[in-house]
Design a protein around this motif. Structure first.
Motif, PDB file in Angstrom:
ATOM      1  N   HIS A 176       0.039   4.868  -8.118  1.00 22.82           N
ATOM      2  CA  HIS A 176      -0.304   3.514  -7.695  1.00 22.82           C
ATOM      3  C   HIS A 176      -0.507   3.512  -6.186  1.00 22.82           C
ATOM      4  O   HIS A 176       0.436   3.670  -5.416  1.00 22.82           O
ATOM      5  CB  HIS A 176       0.789   2.525  -8.090  1.00 22.82           C
ATOM      6  N   ARG A 177      -1.743   3.290  -5.782  1.00 14.46           N
ATOM      7  CA  ARG A 177      -2.105   3.355  -4.370  1.00 14.46           C
ATOM      8  C   ARG A 177      -1.977   2.000  -3.683  1.00 14.46           C
ATOM      9  O   ARG A 177      -1.796   1.934  -2.474  1.00 14.46           O
ATOM     10  CB  ARG A 177      -3.549   3.875  -4.220  1.00 14.46           C
ATOM     11  N   VAL A 178      -2.128   0.924  -4.435  1.00 13.34           N
ATOM     12  CA  VAL A 178      -1.947  -0.423  -3.904  1.00 13.34           C
ATOM     13  C   VAL A 178      -1.050  -1.196  -4.863  1.00 13.34           C
ATOM     14  O   VAL A 178      -0.939  -0.861  -6.055  1.00 13.34           O
ATOM     15  CB  VAL A 178      -3.284  -1.178  -3.695  1.00 13.34           C
TER      16      VAL A 178
ATOM     17  N   VAL B 291       0.851  -1.185   0.000  1.00 10.95           N
ATOM     18  CA  VAL B 291       0.000   0.000   0.000  1.00 10.95           C
ATOM     19  C   VAL B 291       0.887   1.236   0.000  1.00 10.95           C
ATOM     20  O   VAL B 291       2.001   1.234   0.527  1.00 10.95           O
ATOM     21  CB  VAL B 291      -0.948   0.042   1.217  1.00 10.95           C
ATOM     22  N   THR B 292       0.371   2.304  -0.621  1.00 13.10           N
ATOM     23  CA  THR B 292       1.049   3.599  -0.643  1.00 13.10           C
ATOM     24  C   THR B 292       0.430   4.484   0.435  1.00 13.10           C
ATOM     25  O   THR B 292      -0.796   4.584   0.537  1.00 13.10           O
ATOM     26  CB  THR B 292       0.897   4.264  -2.023  1.00 13.10           C
ATOM     27  N   ARG B 293       1.264   5.121   1.205  1.00 13.07           N
ATOM     28  CA  ARG B 293       0.819   6.011   2.256  1.00 13.07           C
ATOM     29  C   ARG B 293       1.595   7.322   2.202  1.00 13.07           C
ATOM     30  O   ARG B 293       2.759   7.303   1.807  1.00 13.07           O
ATOM     31  CB  ARG B 293       0.995   5.331   3.633  1.00 13.07           C
ATOM     32  N   PRO B 294       0.990   8.488   2.540  1.00 12.07           N
ATOM     33  CA  PRO B 294      -0.314   8.651   3.161  1.00 12.07           C
ATOM     34  C   PRO B 294      -1.459   8.270   2.226  1.00 12.07           C
ATOM     35  O   PRO B 294      -1.315   8.288   0.996  1.00 12.07           O
ATOM     36  CB  PRO B 294      -0.377  10.149   3.495  1.00 12.07           C
ATOM     37  N   ALA B 295      -2.600   7.940   2.831  1.00 10.63           N
ATOM     38  CA  ALA B 295      -3.781   7.586   2.057  1.00 10.63           C
ATOM     39  C   ALA B 295      -4.350   8.826   1.370  1.00 10.63           C
ATOM     40  O   ALA B 295      -4.103   9.965   1.786  1.00 10.63           O
ATOM     41  CB  ALA B 295      -4.826   6.965   2.975  1.00 10.63           C
ATOM     42  N   MET B 296      -5.113   8.597   0.296  1.00 11.35           N
ATOM     43  CA  MET B 296      -5.809   9.668  -0.409  1.00 11.35           C
ATOM     44  C   MET B 296      -7.291   9.302  -0.503  1.00 11.35           C
ATOM     45  O   MET B 296      -7.648   8.306  -1.130  1.00 11.35           O
ATOM     46  CB  MET B 296      -5.243   9.862  -1.819  1.00 11.35           C
ATOM     47  N   ALA B 297      -8.133  10.093   0.125  1.00 16.10           N
ATOM     48  CA  ALA B 297      -9.571   9.830   0.061  1.00 16.10           C
ATOM     49  C   ALA B 297     -10.111  10.062  -1.339  1.00 16.10           C
ATOM     50  O   ALA B 297     -11.065   9.397  -1.769  1.00 16.10           O
ATOM     51  CB  ALA B 297     -10.313  10.715   1.066  1.00 16.10           C
ATOM     52  N   ASP B 298      -9.501  10.980  -2.089  1.00 15.78           N
ATOM     53  CA  ASP B 298      -9.936  11.302  -3.447  1.00 15.78           C
ATOM     54  C   ASP B 298      -8.698  11.407  -4.330  1.00 15.78           C
ATOM     55  O   ASP B 298      -7.864  12.295  -4.131  1.00 15.78           O
ATOM     56  CB  ASP B 298     -10.723  12.615  -3.452  1.00 15.78           C
ATOM     57  N   VAL B 299      -8.568  10.489  -5.294  1.00 14.91           N
ATOM     58  CA  VAL B 299      -7.380  10.482  -6.149  1.00 14.91           C
ATOM     59  C   VAL B 299      -7.557  11.315  -7.410  1.00 14.91           C
ATOM     60  O   VAL B 299      -6.597  11.499  -8.171  1.00 14.91           O
ATOM     61  CB  VAL B 299      -6.987   9.036  -6.537  1.00 14.91           C
ATOM     62  N   SER B 300      -8.759  11.826  -7.664  1.00 12.36           N
ATOM     63  CA  SER B 300      -9.007  12.512  -8.934  1.00 12.36           C
ATOM     64  C   SER B 300      -8.090  13.710  -9.182  1.00 12.36           C
ATOM     65  O   SER B 300      -7.751  13.972 -10.352  1.00 12.36           O
ATOM     66  CB  SER B 300     -10.478  12.934  -9.038  1.00 12.36           C
ATOM     67  N   PRO B 301      -7.630  14.463  -8.157  1.00 11.18           N
ATOM     68  CA  PRO B 301      -6.719  15.575  -8.463  1.00 11.18           C
ATOM     69  C   PRO B 301      -5.427  15.137  -9.152  1.00 11.18           C
ATOM     70  O   PRO B 301      -4.800  15.939  -9.865  1.00 11.18           O
ATOM     71  CB  PRO B 301      -6.433  16.173  -7.080  1.00 11.18           C
ATOM     72  N   LEU B 302      -5.016  13.897  -8.963  1.00  4.26           N
ATOM     73  CA  LEU B 302      -3.790  13.408  -9.608  1.00  4.26           C
ATOM     74  C   LEU B 302      -3.908  13.373 -11.125  1.00  4.26           C
ATOM     75  O   LEU B 302      -2.903  13.372 -11.837  1.00  4.26           O
ATOM     76  CB  LEU B 302      -3.448  12.007  -9.093  1.00  4.26           C
ATOM     77  N   TYR B 303      -5.154  13.328 -11.628  1.00  2.00           N
ATOM     78  CA  TYR B 303      -5.368  13.121 -13.064  1.00  2.00           C
ATOM     79  C   TYR B 303      -5.987  14.339 -13.743  1.00  2.00           C
ATOM     80  O   TYR B 303      -6.414  14.244 -14.895  1.00  2.00           O
ATOM     81  CB  TYR B 303      -6.259  11.891 -13.268  1.00  2.00           C
TER      82      TYR B 303
END
Length: 292
Positions: free
Chosen positions: A213-215, A45-57
């Protein structure tokens, strides 16, 4: 670290006391991340967690949309994608008439699926954005927010290198699976955290691709995730992906370019043999069926 649910051993997560890697990403949304691995199954897993990943894209500016590719590279990828599309359609028990590509990116796979499936099939391309990435005819584009009427109607759903882009893998898979009709086929592909090239390239290995990549899946964690959703595993495949070229670029600290692509293409037989002999491919693919 507060342990997230482990995909292969829910309720028995063993992430240890220190991350496996600390990566500087160069991304202003999350300039530094940690990669934690479960010692029970290897799931990462990638940390810190992101509740919303949409800003990355935002603006389709990430490398996921392949806007950097030159003309000859795009032509080669179109040829490879057309061959892939024919294989994917063959996974369905009968010729699919309704197909969806979940997380379509630049739409290349969706267009190839439409060509391979023929005029009697309808292909839908699904992604974050309200507008398509470009001309997709005859593919029909819909944003995730507008795609609810398609739920439960697809004979075949493809989901390539998408599942790893969300912190909650189970919730993401449920969103994908919502489109598959009873008896329909789902094809999932993700990077392999146990890829043979990870030790070679270390932090530069493209399979980490932080913070996007979050996981980070192992065979066991990917299989377990699908089984817990009640899917029947039809087949599992080892995939020799573009990890080599992208990792070389990371290692050299340059943007991916035609020269590196050509070098990786020349070394691809070596890459394929190494991944085959070690059974540590760069990507994992599972073909699954939703019970009828």
């Amino acid at each position: 670290m507060t342990a997230p649910p482990c995909a292969a051993r829910p309720g028995d997560c063993r992430y240890g006391t220190a991350p496996e890697l600390v990566l500087d990403t160069g991304n202003h949304h999350m300039p530094q991340v940690e990669i934690w691995r479960c010692t029970a199954c290897g799931h990462g897993v990638t940390r810190p967690a992101m509740a919303d990943v949409s800003p990355l894209y935002a603006g389709r500016e990430s490398d996921d949309y392949l806007a950097r590719d030159s003309g000859w590279i795009q032509s080669l990828k179109r040829i490879a994608t057309r061959r892939l599309a024919r294989r994917l359609i063959a996974f369905a028990p009968a010729p699919p008439r309704r197909i969806a590509d979940f997380g379509t990116g630049n739409g290349m796979l969706a267009r190839a699926l439409a060509d391979a499936a023929g005029p009697d099939a309808t292909v839908h391309a699904l992604d974050f954005f309200d507008d398509p990435p470009g001309p997709l005819d005859p593919v029909r584009y819909a944003s995730f927010a507008a795609a609810a009427p398609l739920h439960g109607t697809m004979d075949l759903v493809t989901c390539f290198h998408v599942l790893e882009h969300d912190d909650d893998s189970a919730a993401m898979l449920a969103r994908v699976l919502a489109f598959v009709r009873p008896g329909g086929t789902l094809v999932i592909e993700v990077p392999n955290v146990d890829c043979v090239w990870n030790p070679w390239f270390g932090k530069a290995c493209a399979n980490w691709y932080a913070p996007f990549h979050r996981v980070h899946f192992t065979r066991a964690s990917l299989r377990a995730l699908l089984v817990r959703q009640g899917l029947e595993i039809v087949a599992e495949q080892d995939i020799c992906g573009p990890t080599f070229a992208l990792s070389l670029a990371q290692w050299l600290a340059v943007r991916p370019n035609g020269l590196l692509f050509a070098l990786a293409l020349g070394l691809r037989p070596l890459q394929w043999v190494a991944e085959r002999l070690t059974r540590r491919p760069s990507a994992l693919r599972i073909i699954a069926r939703r019970p009828g």
